[in-house]
Design an enzyme around this catalytic site. Structure first.
Site, PDB file in Angstrom:
ATOM      1  N   HIS A   1       5.714  -1.659  -7.388  1.00  0.00           N
ATOM      2  CA  HIS A   1       4.935  -0.622  -6.699  1.00  0.00           C
ATOM      3  C   HIS A   1       5.731   0.692  -6.663  1.00  0.00           C
ATOM      4  CE1 HIS A   1       2.232   1.038  -3.490  1.00  0.00           C
ATOM      5  NE2 HIS A   1       3.351   1.654  -3.142  1.00  0.00           N
ATOM      6  N   GLU A   2       7.014   0.605  -6.341  1.00  0.00           N
ATOM      7  CA  GLU A   2       7.833   1.822  -6.267  1.00  0.00           C
ATOM      8  C   GLU A   2       8.023   2.447  -7.647  1.00  0.00           C
ATOM      9  OE1 GLU A   2       8.078   3.065  -3.534  1.00  0.00           O
ATOM     10  OE2 GLU A   2       7.630   1.302  -2.339  1.00  0.00           O
TER      11      GLU A   2
ATOM     12  N   HIS B   1       5.098   4.507  -8.635  1.00  0.00           N
ATOM     13  CA  HIS B   1       5.103   5.885  -8.133  1.00  0.00           C
ATOM     14  C   HIS B   1       5.906   6.771  -9.077  1.00  0.00           C
ATOM     15  CE1 HIS B   1       2.930   5.468  -4.462  1.00  0.00           C
ATOM     16  NE2 HIS B   1       3.780   4.625  -3.896  1.00  0.00           N
TER      17      HIS B   1
ATOM     18  N   GLU C   1      -1.539   5.683  -3.604  1.00  0.00           N
ATOM     19  CA  GLU C   1      -1.065   4.363  -3.178  1.00  0.00           C
ATOM     20  C   GLU C   1      -1.871   3.273  -3.885  1.00  0.00           C
ATOM     21  OE1 GLU C   1       1.552   3.462  -1.460  1.00  0.00           O
ATOM     22  OE2 GLU C   1       2.117   5.546  -1.231  1.00  0.00           O
TER      23      GLU C   1
END
Lengths: 305, 184
Positions: free
Chosen positions: A147-148, A151, A226
């Protein structure tokens, strides 16, 4: 929603980001138009001033985001020897994403959370709280790392800088114009148009409401990014179950990261602000139940979908 | 603007368009090569782990020689492979042999509890993940390249750029074929 595959979700969230950023751009023009209607063409000069101030204030922090955010959150950089297992998981996601290896940092905080920052993939930093490293098993941690890294891959520091600049410019414009209204009421007679009272009232309302609308659009952009990062994480790991169960751990956990600065709230994987104090329209994250449900739908598709 | 200027402008625009498409094809082709190199790096890492792993398991389960031989011979074959199809086939054999070795290890509680084995197990599972992600990244790159080679307008320049469709990296692995068919 027909599209539940990660590819479908990625393109849907990208499309919505463009629409929202386009909406923010349109809002700037609406504010300028309202100002021209209310004050006349003499106010045109303050538009570049407001945009300039917003650009300078946001762009400086965007460009040095990696060091600024580390200082604001008290994160310390890690070496591979400090936590080999964490680095193993990060190396895996780096290979899956094809991105360069980011810098890795740790925040000494019991609340489980994580964030990513940096102006481009070459200057990326991903940070984890000690709490999240303790709470997650290998698959869950892989989901969080993915997930990070998503980004980073989606350039979300840049996207939020663009959103913050636009919202900041709108807020400044509206602020400057409402001040002008109080201090130079007598100069209204140099207005160009004859002074249609309905147009004047509408312009006034637009000037007052624009900053609130801009904040809502900015939060909506953050929520789309997100959701996009969740979908991109699945594209990297092809394992929605890992991130889903990680989010379930975060949802079940009630501890909250100590620094609740709203300035950096949007960068964490789970919002550090109290769910109750932030209304849905201003939330930086989609409700965690919604994110879990989206990942569950991807799980039901089977691998490689 | 005179007619000549307009014509020159159109030619420049077309030239820019062609160069962009040509570069896109070359870039996609290079990233497939890089992705394949990444698979080989990760396979090499796994290959380097095997002797240590075999020695550790041997210490506790010396009579399981058939399993050891399978791993060692699969590893030896993998070193000579060069084409994508050969590397993938050898990779599949090593993957299966290693799975067999770990299944053997399951039967020896002393081995499973040894610190040496636990450390190796984390090394092995991260390496297996890295190999799997390298394969996936390669196949995603091949998919983008093949789409570009087969769709207009990039397909028109594939010949000039000397870029053609590439083969996917497919591992014969019975486990990965068991896709769940349940839909909710």
């Amino acid at each position: 929603m027909a599209e539940v595959s990660f590819r479908g979700l990625q393109s849907a969230n990208r499309r919505k980001t463009y629409l929202l950023l386009g909406g923010m751009g349109a809002l700037v023009w609406v504010v300028v138009y309202a100002a021209l209607t209310y004050f006349g063409t003499s106010t045109v000069g303050i538009v570049p001033i407001a945009v300039g101030i917003a650009l300078i204030s946001v762009w400086g922090s965007y460009y040095t985001s990696d060091s600024i955010v580390l200082r604001m959150t008290g994160a310390k950089l890690l070496q591979e020897s400090d936590n080999p297992n964490l680095f193993n998981v990060i190396h895996e996601v780096v290979i899956a994403s094809g991105l360069p290896m980011p810098k890795v940092a740790i925040v000494d905080d019991l609340a489980p959370n994580a964030f990513a920052t940096g102006r481009d993939p070459e200057h990326a930093v991903i940070a984890f709280t000690t709490g999240i490293l303790d709470a997650m098993d290998r698959d869950q941690l892989q989901g969080v790392v993915a997930h990070e890294m998503s980004h980073v891959a989606n350039r979300d520091t840049l996207v939020s800088a663009v959103a913050a600049t636009t919202a900041g410019a709108i807020a400044l414009l509206s602020d400057m114009l409402t001040r002008m209204m109080w201090f130079s009421g007598g100069r209204r007679d140099d207005r160009d148009n004859g002074g249609n009272p309905v147009a004047l009232v509408i312009s006034l309302i637009v000037l007052i409401l624009a900053p609130i609308a801009a904040m809502m659009l900015k939060s909506a952009v953050s929520r789309r990014r997100e959701a996009l990062a969740d979908a991109t994480a699945v594209a990297f790991t092809r394992n929605p179950a890992g991130l889903r169960s990680a989010l379930e751990v975060l949802a079940a956990d009630s501890t909250v990261v100590h620094q609740r600065s709203t300035a950096v709230a949007h960068i964490w994987i789970e919002s550090p602000l109290d769910g109750k104090s932030v209304s849905k329209l201003f939330a930086t994250h989609p409700p965690i139940e919604e994110r879990i449900a989206a990942l569950r739908a991807m799980e039901s598709l089977g691998p490689n979908k | 603007m005179s007619t000549i200027e307009i014509v020159l402008l159109i030619i420049a625009a077309i030239g820019f368009f062609v160069v962009t498409l040509y570069n896109r094809l070359v870039r996609l082709n290079v990233s497939v090569d890089e992705a394949f190199a990444q698979i080989e790096v990760q396979l090499k890492r796994r290959s380097d782990l095997i002797p240590n792993l075999v020695e550790t398991v041997k210490g506790y389960a010396s009579h399981e020689s058939a399993t050891f031989e399978k791993v060692v011979s699969a590893r030896a074959k993998a070193t000579s492979a060069t084409t994508v199809a050969d590397v993938a086939a050898a990779d599949g054999m090593v993957t299966q042999a290693l799975r067999g070795l770990l299944a053997v290890a399951e039967a020896y509680p002393d081995l499973k509890a040894s610190t040496n084995f636990l450390a190796l197990q984390e090394e092995l599972s991260t390496t297996e993940n890295k190999v799997a992600f390298a394969r996936q990244f390669y196949n995603d790159n091949v998919r983008s390249l093949n789409t570009a080679v087969k769709t207009i307008p990039t397909s028109l320049f594939a010949g000039i750029a000397k870029v053609s469709a590439r083969v996917f990296y497919e591992v014969e692995d019975p486990q990965s074929r068991q896709a769940p068919t349940v839909k909710f």
